[in-house]
Write a protein that holds these residues in place. Structure first.
Motif, short mmCIF file in Angstrom:
data_model
loop_
_atom_site.label_atom_id
_atom_site.label_comp_id
_atom_site.label_asym_id
_atom_site.label_seq_id
_atom_site.Cartn_x
_atom_site.Cartn_y
_atom_site.Cartn_z
N LEU A 33 10.61 71.76 -67.56
CA LEU A 33 9.63 72.66 -68.18
C LEU A 33 9.91 72.74 -69.68
O LEU A 33 11.05 72.97 -70.09
CB LEU A 33 9.72 74.06 -67.56
CG LEU A 33 9.55 74.16 -66.04
CD1 LEU A 33 9.44 75.63 -65.61
CD2 LEU A 33 8.32 73.39 -65.57
N THR A 53 8.65 80.08 -61.57
CA THR A 53 7.50 79.37 -62.14
C THR A 53 7.17 78.13 -61.30
O THR A 53 6.02 77.86 -60.96
CB THR A 53 7.83 78.92 -63.58
OG1 THR A 53 8.31 80.06 -64.31
CG2 THR A 53 6.61 78.33 -64.28
N THR A 54 8.21 77.39 -60.98
CA THR A 54 8.03 76.16 -60.22
C THR A 54 7.54 76.46 -58.81
O THR A 54 6.66 75.79 -58.27
CB THR A 54 9.36 75.39 -60.16
OG1 THR A 54 9.85 75.21 -61.48
CG2 THR A 54 9.18 74.04 -59.51
N ILE A 114 14.51 71.97 -56.99
CA ILE A 114 14.34 72.83 -58.16
C ILE A 114 15.71 73.21 -58.71
O ILE A 114 16.61 73.61 -57.97
CB ILE A 114 13.57 74.11 -57.78
CG1 ILE A 114 12.28 73.74 -57.03
CG2 ILE A 114 13.25 74.95 -59.03
CD1 ILE A 114 11.59 74.94 -56.39
N HIS A 119 14.90 70.41 -64.03
CA HIS A 119 14.22 71.55 -63.40
C HIS A 119 13.52 71.14 -62.12
O HIS A 119 13.57 71.83 -61.11
CB HIS A 119 13.19 72.16 -64.37
CG HIS A 119 13.82 72.76 -65.59
ND1 HIS A 119 13.17 72.85 -66.82
CD2 HIS A 119 15.06 73.28 -65.79
CE1 HIS A 119 13.97 73.43 -67.70
NE2 HIS A 119 15.12 73.69 -67.11
N LEU A 120 12.86 69.98 -62.17
CA LEU A 120 12.14 69.48 -60.99
C LEU A 120 12.54 68.05 -60.69
O LEU A 120 12.64 67.22 -61.60
CB LEU A 120 10.63 69.46 -61.24
CG LEU A 120 9.86 70.76 -61.21
CD1 LEU A 120 9.90 71.43 -62.57
CD2 LEU A 120 8.42 70.48 -60.78
N LEU A 145 1.33 69.20 -60.25
CA LEU A 145 2.23 70.15 -60.90
C LEU A 145 1.99 70.16 -62.41
O LEU A 145 2.02 71.21 -63.06
CB LEU A 145 3.69 69.82 -60.58
CG LEU A 145 4.09 69.96 -59.10
CD1 LEU A 145 5.56 69.59 -58.90
CD2 LEU A 145 3.83 71.38 -58.58
N LEU A 149 1.94 73.27 -64.79
CA LEU A 149 3.16 73.51 -65.56
C LEU A 149 3.10 72.77 -66.89
O LEU A 149 2.43 71.75 -67.02
CB LEU A 149 4.38 73.00 -64.77
CG LEU A 149 4.64 73.65 -63.40
CD1 LEU A 149 5.71 72.86 -62.64
CD2 LEU A 149 5.06 75.11 -63.56
#
Lengths: 347, 347
Positions: A33, A53-54, A114, A119-120, A145, A149
């Motif tokens: 992010l 958020t994710t 996550i 982050h992802l 996503l 995002l």
């Protein structure tokens, strides 16, 4: 504490294209992010914010409809090991700290880690040799996503990642390939050298830093910068098919020169699995490996490929303990494992 | 060339008193004809004369009615090995020269070797621990032959024999005993030392100079001079019963402390024998040994003691070749042996 339920059989273990030699094809995309520190530099609050958020973005993504989202930091060490054994979370995510998790899509063929290193980590896995479809599904999730995002992306560098080795496409594609004939004919090191020379990496069954067991090798791209996704996938697919051909030739040579010895190895594996009263994880895997080989070489038909594949996961320590409903020491595990394999192979 | 027919299953393999631990009890009496040089000093004519004289006496002996008399020097090397494997003739008789032979009584429980080291070696074998009956039968044959033949006997020395170690009673009594638990618990060397200390000899499965295989030990008396037959038999019987008790205690200890590991060993043996495609003689014997142990320890009931005992003979090289109707190289033998054991154990 969140308890991970006993999950259904993963769909990617059921066998796919070239499934007798290639167990699975995987694609993962590293994403972060924008405006948030990478996981290892983020404090707990920042990690919790990224997680939340994710989580919301995942819950809204059509391709991940119905995905189960597990807060890995709230699970027991047994559950974390269970997720690692299923190839859902990396050993790093399991061992990490702070808010982190895994979103598990339908049949475990898609998932998102996550707050691992990035982050992802969007993951997609297909049975057999099927990088194209694995890529398509990961790419679709990425699009969904990305629509929600704000992902860290630079025109110059591509996707920005915690480790520079992932910067660019953020893509790691891999195939998990079973090479017993190349092992038996001692050609494997030559083949592995060839793989390194074309810029691919060879790893053990659970990825980076894990051992090769049961003649399973994970082959993956190393380059993410200055290359495109189609090039990465195309090159890995090409090399995988070459290795596949080598394995098939080695199998023919074995059947021609040492058929009886090879048959003996395969059927003894069957006999031992059908009768043992205690068995260690490594031995079980290596006997299942022999049966997989017997199946792909056409030497035995009493076994089912999907059943063998599932067994490789089911006989792992955390899986045995989840099935038993609690912690087991090694002696008990070896006993339960023998009970499990006997149930599958005894006539 | 005389061809030895494929013989029926020897009666002494069917199991007798203490049969799960003691395979068989044997008695042999060394006798020579007075006024004739011992075999190793006799010329071919003298050997032929001894053979003929003995043959006639045997043909007239009621206890050996219907005995088959084989001129071993006229048989093929395969047939000679076949007779050795059945414990009918000694390796020495098989490898000797000149007119020599074997008279095979009913069910192979009685026999007489002619022109081995001594002119006559009267043999009697019983299933299990049964030295008394083995002795009675050998003694009866001895009486019957003594009535017809002029045997070399001295009031002072007893029976005269080619080797002084047999002079006196000419009696060698032995038991073939299976001691897997004493092997597994590593107590065997202590037990064997004890046996030597009381003046008994320990040998391999086929007697003097042969290897211990499959945890089978042959225990026999060493003294023939200045002792009586009842003393010799009584002392061997007593020691055999002591060893038997040791083996039973060791089995109990194993079942108490390592039941699972022992069960695993037994059932894996079953699984391998039921599925192997090639198997060497030694491995087959050692797996059969594991099953015999499983049976005597009450761990497995899918196998039959007599069948296991017969298999120990049937899997030997000459037996496989006789069954196949001709010479086989080692690869073929290992293949046929696997086929044979699979037929017995596969479900």
């Amino acid at each position: 504490m969140t308890s991970v339920p006993i999950l259904a059989d993963p769909a990617w273990l059921e066998g796919g294209p070239e499934g007798s030699i290639v167990l699975s094809s995987r694609v993962r995309l590293a994403r972060n992010l924008r405006g948030h520190p990478f996981t290892h530099r983020a404090n707990p609050d920042e990690r919790a914010h990224v997680f939340e958020t994710t989580r919301e973005a995942i819950a809204a993504a059509p391709s991940l409809a119905g995905a189960e989202i597990v807060r890995v930091d709230r699970t027991s060490s047994l559950d974390r090991q269970y997720l690692v054994e299923r190839h859902l979370v990396s050993p790093d995510l399991a061992a990490g700290s702070g808010p982190r998790g895994i979103a598990i899509g339908d049949g475990e063929t898609t998932s998102v880690m996550i707050n691992e290193e990035d982050h992802l980590r969007i993951q997609s896995v297909r049975a057999g040799l099927d990088l194209t479809e694995a890529w398509k599904r990961a790419d679709r999730i990425d699009d969904e996503l990305d629509a929600v995002l704000d992902l860290a992306y630079s025109k110059e560098w591509g996707y920005l990642t915690a480790c520079p080795t992932n910067t660019g496409t953020g893509l790691r594609a891999s195939v998990l390939i079973h090479l017993p004939a190349l092992m038996l004919t001692k050609q494997i090191s030559k083949v592995l050298r060839g793989i390194s020379q074309v810029g691919l990496a060879v790893r053990g069954m659970f990825g980076e830093g894990t051992e090769v067991m049961g003649n399973f090798f994970q082959i993956s791209n190393q380059t993410t910068l200055g290359t495109s996704e189609p090039d990465t996938l195309g090159s890995l697919d090409r090399v995988a098919r070459q290795i596949l051909d080598h394995e098939k030739s080695a199998t023919e040579v074995l059947l021609k020169n040492a058929r009886l010895q090879v048959e003996d190895k395969v059927f003894r594996a069957y006999g031992i699995l059908g009768e043992c009263r205690v068995i260690a994880s490594q031995e079980a895997l290596s006997l299942v490996s022999a049966l997989r080989f017997g199946l792909s070489a056409g030497l035995i038909d009493r076994v089912d490929l999907g059943r063998l594949n599932r067994l490789m996961i089911e006989t792992l320590p955390a899986h045995l303990q989840k099935r038993a409903g609690g912690k087991l020491d090694q002696v008990e595990r070896d006993y339960r494992r023998a009970e499990l394999v006997r149930g599958v192979f005894s006539s």
